[in-house]
Motif scaffolding. Structure first.
Motif, PDB file in Angstrom:
ATOM      1  N   VAL A  16       3.571  -0.120  -5.943  1.00 22.56           N
ATOM      2  CA  VAL A  16       2.572  -0.477  -5.163  1.00 22.56           C
ATOM      3  C   VAL A  16       1.342  -0.908  -5.937  1.00 22.56           C
ATOM      4  O   VAL A  16       1.277  -0.884  -7.024  1.00 22.56           O
ATOM      5  N   ASN A  17       0.518  -1.861  -5.260  1.00 22.91           N
ATOM      6  CA  ASN A  17      -0.500  -2.523  -5.902  1.00 22.91           C
ATOM      7  C   ASN A  17      -1.851  -1.834  -5.307  1.00 22.91           C
ATOM      8  O   ASN A  17      -2.888  -2.253  -5.583  1.00 22.91           O
ATOM      9  N   LYS A  18      -1.895  -1.021  -4.277  1.00 18.18           N
ATOM     10  CA  LYS A  18      -3.054  -0.212  -3.830  1.00 18.18           C
ATOM     11  C   LYS A  18      -2.460   1.046  -3.372  1.00 18.18           C
ATOM     12  O   LYS A  18      -1.263   1.203  -2.928  1.00 18.18           O
ATOM     13  N   GLY A  73      10.679   5.962 -18.135  1.00 19.82           N
ATOM     14  CA  GLY A  73      11.118   4.778 -17.783  1.00 19.82           C
ATOM     15  C   GLY A  73      10.434   3.836 -16.965  1.00 19.82           C
ATOM     16  O   GLY A  73      10.876   2.614 -16.637  1.00 19.82           O
ATOM     17  N   VAL A  74       9.114   4.131 -16.522  1.00 18.10           N
ATOM     18  CA  VAL A  74       8.482   3.154 -15.899  1.00 18.10           C
ATOM     19  C   VAL A  74       6.966   3.049 -16.283  1.00 18.10           C
ATOM     20  O   VAL A  74       6.459   4.011 -17.022  1.00 18.10           O
ATOM     21  N   PRO A  75       6.135   1.944 -16.307  1.00 17.40           N
ATOM     22  CA  PRO A  75       4.642   2.053 -16.793  1.00 17.40           C
ATOM     23  C   PRO A  75       4.114   3.218 -16.064  1.00 17.40           C
ATOM     24  O   PRO A  75       3.937   3.275 -14.948  1.00 17.40           O
ATOM     25  N   HIS A  76       3.152   3.922 -17.079  1.00 18.66           N
ATOM     26  CA  HIS A  76       2.672   5.167 -16.343  1.00 18.66           C
ATOM     27  C   HIS A  76       1.137   4.913 -16.109  1.00 18.66           C
ATOM     28  O   HIS A  76       0.418   4.886 -16.821  1.00 18.66           O
ATOM     29  N   ARG A  77       1.202   4.322 -14.854  1.00 17.67           N
ATOM     30  CA  ARG A  77      -0.325   4.043 -14.287  1.00 17.67           C
ATOM     31  C   ARG A  77      -0.906   5.242 -13.428  1.00 17.67           C
ATOM     32  O   ARG A  77      -1.823   5.069 -12.788  1.00 17.67           O
ATOM     33  N   VAL A  78      -0.238   6.363 -13.291  1.00 14.25           N
ATOM     34  CA  VAL A  78      -0.727   7.353 -12.381  1.00 14.25           C
ATOM     35  C   VAL A  78      -2.149   7.897 -12.613  1.00 14.25           C
ATOM     36  O   VAL A  78      -2.762   8.192 -11.911  1.00 14.25           O
ATOM     37  N   LEU A  79      -2.178   8.353 -13.990  1.00 11.58           N
ATOM     38  CA  LEU A  79      -3.324   8.853 -14.513  1.00 11.58           C
ATOM     39  C   LEU A  79      -4.097   8.229 -15.325  1.00 11.58           C
ATOM     40  O   LEU A  79      -3.630   7.885 -16.392  1.00 11.58           O
ATOM     41  N   LYS A  80      -5.331   8.081 -14.952  1.00 16.67           N
ATOM     42  CA  LYS A  80      -6.371   7.543 -15.913  1.00 16.67           C
ATOM     43  C   LYS A  80      -6.603   8.417 -17.071  1.00 16.67           C
ATOM     44  O   LYS A  80      -6.555   9.635 -17.161  1.00 16.67           O
ATOM     45  N   ASN A  83      -5.578  13.416   2.694  1.00 18.55           N
ATOM     46  CA  ASN A  83      -5.416  15.094   2.870  1.00 18.55           C
ATOM     47  C   ASN A  83      -6.393  15.377   4.106  1.00 18.55           C
ATOM     48  O   ASN A  83      -7.487  15.884   3.607  1.00 18.55           O
ATOM     49  N   GLU A  84      -6.107  15.064   5.374  1.00 22.57           N
ATOM     50  CA  GLU A  84      -6.847  15.101   6.586  1.00 22.57           C
ATOM     51  C   GLU A  84      -7.996  13.914   6.403  1.00 22.57           C
ATOM     52  O   GLU A  84      -8.052  13.182   7.251  1.00 22.57           O
ATOM     53  N   LYS A  85      -8.590  14.042   5.306  1.00 20.37           N
ATOM     54  CA  LYS A  85      -9.677  13.043   4.928  1.00 20.37           C
ATOM     55  C   LYS A  85      -9.070  12.188   3.900  1.00 20.37           C
ATOM     56  O   LYS A  85      -8.215  12.186   3.271  1.00 20.37           O
ATOM     57  N   LEU A  86      -9.766  10.721   4.158  1.00 21.06           N
ATOM     58  CA  LEU A  86      -9.476   9.932   2.860  1.00 21.06           C
ATOM     59  C   LEU A  86     -10.135  10.385   1.632  1.00 21.06           C
ATOM     60  O   LEU A  86     -11.450  10.388   1.376  1.00 21.06           O
ATOM     61  N   VAL A  87      -8.988  10.774   0.609  1.00 19.30           N
ATOM     62  CA  VAL A  87      -9.559  11.225  -0.741  1.00 19.30           C
ATOM     63  C   VAL A  87      -9.795  10.256  -1.805  1.00 19.30           C
ATOM     64  O   VAL A  87     -10.855  10.106  -2.725  1.00 19.30           O
ATOM     65  N   TYR A  88      -9.076   9.009  -1.611  1.00 14.60           N
ATOM     66  CA  TYR A  88      -8.968   8.163  -2.515  1.00 14.60           C
ATOM     67  C   TYR A  88      -8.107   6.912  -2.066  1.00 14.60           C
ATOM     68  O   TYR A  88      -7.394   6.964  -1.295  1.00 14.60           O
ATOM     69  N   HIS A  89      -8.950   5.664  -2.563  1.00 16.23           N
ATOM     70  CA  HIS A  89      -8.254   4.220  -2.027  1.00 16.23           C
ATOM     71  C   HIS A  89      -8.750   3.292  -3.035  1.00 16.23           C
ATOM     72  O   HIS A  89      -9.695   3.034  -3.329  1.00 16.23           O
ATOM     73  N   GLY A  90      -7.681   2.875  -3.580  1.00 18.79           N
ATOM     74  CA  GLY A  90      -7.991   1.969  -4.623  1.00 18.79           C
ATOM     75  C   GLY A  90      -6.744   1.553  -5.406  1.00 18.79           C
ATOM     76  O   GLY A  90      -5.769   1.531  -4.841  1.00 18.79           O
ATOM     77  N   GLU A  91      -6.878   1.118  -6.824  1.00 25.16           N
ATOM     78  CA  GLU A  91      -5.805   0.829  -7.755  1.00 25.16           C
ATOM     79  C   GLU A  91      -4.944   2.226  -7.760  1.00 25.16           C
ATOM     80  O   GLU A  91      -5.152   3.228  -7.675  1.00 25.16           O
ATOM     81  N   PRO A  92      -3.596   1.663  -7.975  1.00 24.50           N
ATOM     82  CA  PRO A  92      -2.535   2.980  -8.212  1.00 24.50           C
ATOM     83  C   PRO A  92      -2.569   3.506  -9.457  1.00 24.50           C
ATOM     84  O   PRO A  92      -1.753   3.835 -10.115  1.00 24.50           O
ATOM     85  N   GLU A  93      -3.764   4.044  -9.726  1.00 26.46           N
ATOM     86  CA  GLU A  93      -3.953   5.088 -11.078  1.00 26.46           C
ATOM     87  C   GLU A  93      -4.876   6.212 -10.448  1.00 26.46           C
ATOM     88  O   GLU A  93      -6.014   5.836  -9.962  1.00 26.46           O
ATOM     89  N   LEU A  94      -4.849   7.369 -11.181  1.00 26.23           N
ATOM     90  CA  LEU A  94      -5.524   8.234 -10.429  1.00 26.23           C
ATOM     91  C   LEU A  94      -6.160   9.109 -11.526  1.00 26.23           C
ATOM     92  O   LEU A  94      -5.796   9.499 -12.744  1.00 26.23           O
ATOM     93  N   LEU A 103       0.739  -1.034   0.090  1.00 23.74           N
ATOM     94  CA  LEU A 103      -0.243   0.107  -0.038  1.00 23.74           C
ATOM     95  C   LEU A 103       0.981   1.257  -0.107  1.00 23.74           C
ATOM     96  O   LEU A 103       1.631   1.274   1.015  1.00 23.74           O
ATOM     97  N   GLY A 104       0.626   2.172  -1.000  1.00 22.54           N
ATOM     98  CA  GLY A 104       1.167   3.282  -1.035  1.00 22.54           C
ATOM     99  C   GLY A 104       0.413   4.484  -0.499  1.00 22.54           C
ATOM    100  O   GLY A 104      -0.920   4.542  -0.591  1.00 22.54           O
TER     101      GLY A 104
END
Length: 258
Positions: free
Chosen positions: A205-207, A242-249, A212-223, A34-35
């Protein structure tokens, strides 16, 4: 189905009258990597300290393998953001790792057993630092120092490894070594990693938790862009090389945010 290693229900922590985290609900499954990301002051380190039981919580509850925190300290290894250690102090790498074997309430004149020393050497081998066992900590590079702290956390054979910004002060090569090591360790234990390193989010990470004080998101490592804007309060350009770009949907659907 994997067991729940860490269960957090409606957790709130205040510093005085100021909320650090509010109403956080989160399950971390056994074997998860988990990240946790978020802005400075968003409550990431506070969440880790609450899980570790080293700060009081104002409301809610935390369970580690269905037990209240405090009864299971031996299950969790912790690598803090900044080591509380004067690097000029005359102590060897092996001696630092051995301190991970200490238990509360023992005499300061305790001598470590042969079993303790064997275990310390084994975890140094696991982090590829056995050849540095007798080296003084003042002679270590930043990456070596961080791997030594990981070895200290592993000295109790934890089921859960918690790390707070382990690559914040190391060079690119050391960062890669640390992430490779964590990937190997995740085969045997649950890992919870706080980081500002979005490349780690993209490739490791895989999750993912966005806090930001509250939980904004919890799920797959792409935003989605909406999640990132809500998290940081402004648009953020995320670039991975140089890495698979899974950050933004790339699709138009976004998660419902509170």
């Amino acid at each position: 189905m994997n067991r729940v290693a860490v269960k957090i229900e409606n957790l709130s922590v205040y510093y005085g009258q100021t909320p650090a985290i509010s109403g956080v609900c989160l399950d971390v499954k056994e074997g998860e990597y988990l990240g946790i990301i978020g802005p400075n002051g968003g409550g990431k380190t506070t969440l880790l300290k609450a899980i570790l039981g080293i700060i009081p919580i104002n409301s809610g509850k935390i369970e580690i393998y269905n037990e209240k925190i405090g009864r299971n300290r031996g299950m969790i290894g912790y690598v803090p953001q900044f080591a509380v250690m004067d690097k000029r102090f005359p102590i060897s790498v092996l001696e630092v790792v051995l301190t991970g074997r200490l238990k509360q309430g023992l005499s300061p004149f305790l001598k470590f057993s042969k079993e303790d020393k064997v275990k310390a050497y084994r975890v140094l081998e696991r982090v590829s630092m056995q050849h540095l066992a007798d080296r003084q900590v003042s002679e270590l590079s930043g990456g070596e120092f961080q791997r030594m702290l990981i070895a200290r956390a592993l000295a109790i054979d934890p089921k859960i490894l918690i790390l707070d910004e382990p690559t914040a002060s190391v060079d690119v090569k050391s960062r890669e070594q640390i992430y490779n090591l964590l990937g190997e360790l995740n085969k045997d234990m649950t890992i919870i990693l706080v980081t500002h390193d979005l490349l780690a989010v993209a490739s490791q990470v895989n999750k993912l938790v966005c806090l930001n004080e509250k939980l904004v998101y919890h799920g797959e490592p792409e935003l989605t862009e909406k999640v990132v804007t809500t998290l940081y309060g402004c648009p953020v350009d995320l670039i991975a090389h140089g890495v698979p770009h899974r950050v933004l949907k790339h699709h138009e659907e976004v998660e419902q945010l509170d």
